[in-house]
Design an enzyme around this catalytic site. Structure first.
Site, PDB file in Angstrom:
ATOM      1  CD  GLU A  56      -3.119   0.649   0.444  1.00 17.90           C
ATOM      2  OE1 GLU A  56      -2.595   1.414  -0.603  1.00 17.90           O
ATOM      3  OE2 GLU A  56      -4.423   0.599   0.514  1.00 17.90           O
ATOM      4  CG  ASP A  57      -0.685   4.598  -1.961  1.00 17.96           C
ATOM      5  OD1 ASP A  57      -1.543   4.011  -1.360  1.00 17.96           O
ATOM      6  OD2 ASP A  57      -1.197   5.355  -2.769  1.00 17.96           O
ATOM      7  CG  ASP A  61      -5.216   9.157   5.628  1.00 16.67           C
ATOM      8  OD1 ASP A  61      -5.899   9.354   6.685  1.00 16.67           O
ATOM      9  OD2 ASP A  61      -4.853  10.141   4.945  1.00 16.67           O
ATOM     10  CG  PHE A  88      -4.294  15.287   1.143  1.00 19.65           C
ATOM     11  CD1 PHE A  88      -5.254  14.242   1.294  1.00 19.65           C
ATOM     12  CD2 PHE A  88      -4.139  15.433  -0.279  1.00 19.65           C
ATOM     13  CE1 PHE A  88      -5.609  13.204   0.424  1.00 19.65           C
ATOM     14  CE2 PHE A  88      -4.577  14.458  -1.476  1.00 19.65           C
ATOM     15  CZ  PHE A  88      -5.285  13.462  -0.915  1.00 19.65           C
ATOM     16  NE  ARG A  97      -3.487   8.371  -9.616  1.00 17.22           N
ATOM     17  CZ  ARG A  97      -4.086   7.778  -8.650  1.00 17.22           C
ATOM     18  NH1 ARG A  97      -3.373   7.326  -7.454  1.00 17.22           N
ATOM     19  NH2 ARG A  97      -5.404   7.746  -8.476  1.00 17.22           N
TER      20      ARG A  97
HETATM   21  O1  PRP Z   1      -6.218   4.525   5.203  1.00 21.40           O
HETATM   22  P1  PRP Z   1      -7.176   5.094   4.078  1.00 21.40           P
HETATM   23  O2  PRP Z   1      -7.911   6.452   4.724  1.00 21.40           O
HETATM   24  O3  PRP Z   1      -8.384   4.397   3.637  1.00 21.40           O
HETATM   25  O4  PRP Z   1      -6.493   5.568   2.730  1.00 21.40           O
HETATM   26  C1  PRP Z   1      -5.625   5.076   2.291  1.00 21.40           C
HETATM   27  C2  PRP Z   1      -6.147   4.465   0.692  1.00 21.40           C
HETATM   28  O5  PRP Z   1      -6.554   5.943   0.152  1.00 21.40           O
HETATM   29  C3  PRP Z   1      -5.822   5.987  -1.122  1.00 21.40           C
HETATM   30  O6  PRP Z   1      -6.713   5.070  -2.145  1.00 21.40           O
HETATM   31  P2  PRP Z   1      -7.925   5.889  -3.170  1.00 21.40           P
HETATM   32  O7  PRP Z   1      -9.120   5.538  -2.500  1.00 21.40           O
HETATM   33  O8  PRP Z   1      -7.383   7.251  -3.150  1.00 21.40           O
HETATM   34  O9  PRP Z   1      -7.495   5.500  -4.421  1.00 21.40           O
HETATM   35  P3  PRP Z   1      -6.252   5.370  -5.389  1.00 21.40           P
HETATM   36  O10 PRP Z   1      -5.039   4.485  -4.773  1.00 21.40           O
HETATM   37  O11 PRP Z   1      -6.730   4.708  -6.752  1.00 21.40           O
HETATM   38  O12 PRP Z   1      -5.808   6.778  -5.435  1.00 21.40           O
HETATM   39  C4  PRP Z   1      -4.476   5.375  -1.023  1.00 21.40           C
HETATM   40  O13 PRP Z   1      -4.017   4.667  -2.063  1.00 21.40           O
HETATM   41  C5  PRP Z   1      -4.970   4.059  -0.115  1.00 21.40           C
HETATM   42  O14 PRP Z   1      -5.329   2.819  -0.694  1.00 21.40           O
HETATM   43  O1  HPA Z   2      -2.736  12.050   2.234  1.00 25.77           O
HETATM   44  C1  HPA Z   2      -3.142  11.330   1.072  1.00 25.77           C
HETATM   45  N1  HPA Z   2      -2.678  11.740   0.014  1.00 25.77           N
HETATM   46  C2  HPA Z   2      -3.290  11.352  -1.077  1.00 25.77           C
HETATM   47  N2  HPA Z   2      -4.047  10.266  -1.232  1.00 25.77           N
HETATM   48  C3  HPA Z   2      -4.369   9.704   0.153  1.00 25.77           C
HETATM   49  N3  HPA Z   2      -5.314   8.618   0.582  1.00 25.77           N
HETATM   50  C4  HPA Z   2      -5.171   8.719   1.708  1.00 25.77           C
HETATM   51  N4  HPA Z   2      -4.439   9.840   2.388  1.00 25.77           N
HETATM   52  C5  HPA Z   2      -3.790  10.265   1.222  1.00 25.77           C
END
Ligand code: PRP
Ligand code: HPA
Length: 233
Positions: free
Chosen positions: A150-151, A154, A205, A218
């Protein structure tokens, strides 16, 4: 702490859209390399321990009555054999793609790649709390070791949802590697303790290295804090 002068801004991003730079490309690459070593060592040790206890690795055995050394039987313990199947590394689309691509090239254990797409943020800066599976993995994970990549962790809604969904399929283990952990925002009652963490970050953020706001930023090879005026209007 790096400054904005330490990184290159592509023409599609203005300097004032970013409040501060947290990690330069060099810092990220070095941290990801270290994580790759840590993860590889962990699974090497874990699998070696799993093979212990005489289940597979006894090279010879002794006949009690004759004292003759007999060749050991071929490994037949299905549970031990299964533990040696490659690690399944699951990339969470889309944000984790750069981290996943860099990390898997630093792993020295055999690994298979799988991809899931989950979404809970839409085009905003806060989790809806409602996670949706947009694309599922294609492989049977029963009795396998799974590593979620996971990136960012949060609030934790996304990871909790994914771990539960994978655990329901009977894997041997599900562990998590997150590049960024926003510890102050993670909901404690979700009970998430990622095994491998790149950086603990403050409650801001962040964008870049796969992380977006409304699909922008991105492509930045570095990670920075997005200026609030961008999303507050
Ligand atoms: O811990 P959380 O509050 O759940 O947030 C974390 C998730 O939010 C983002 O995904 P997003 O839903 O924005 O999709 P993306 O990866 O396609 O940008 C990020 O890549 C994580 O998967
Ligand atoms: O801080 C953030 N940045 C971008 N995407 C995210 N998804 C959860 N937290 C974040």
């Amino acid at each position: 702490m790096p400054t904005k002068d330490d990184v290159i801004f592509p023409s599609c991003v203005n300097r004032d859209e970013i409040d501060e730079v947290l990690y330069t490309p060099d810092m990220i690459q070095s941290r990801v390399r270290d994580l790759g070593v840590e993860i590889s060592n962990f699974y090497d040790d874990d699998w070696r321990e799993g093979e212990g206890g005489g289940r597979i690795e006894t090279p010879t055995s002794t006949s009690a009555s004759t004292n003759i050394i007999l060749p050991s039987p071929p490994p037949s313990s299905s549970s031990s054999s299964r533990r040696r199947l490659p690690l399944i590394v699951v990339c969470t689309l889309r944000g984790a793609v750069p981290f996943f691509a860099d990390l898997v090239r630093c792993l020295t254990v055999e690994a298979e790649w799988e991809f899931v797409a989950l979404s809970s943020y839409g085009d905003g800066t806060d989790s809806s709390g409602c996670v949706e599976t947009l694309l599922d993995i294609r492989i049977d994970v029963s009795d396998r070791d799974v590593l979620i990549v996971e990136d960012i962790l949060d609030t934790g809604h996304t990871l909790r949802y994914l771990i539960d969904a994978l655990r329901a399929r009977g894997p041997n283990s599900v562990r998590t590697a997150v590049l960024l952990h926003k510890t102050e925002r993670t909901i404690g009652s979700l009970g998430l303790v990622p095994e491998f963490v790149g950086y603990v970050i403050p409650n801001a953020f962040v964008v870049g290295y796969g992380l977006d706001y409304a699909q922008r930023y991105r492509c930045l090879p570095w990670i920075g804090v997005l200026a609030p005026w961008v999303y507050n209007g």
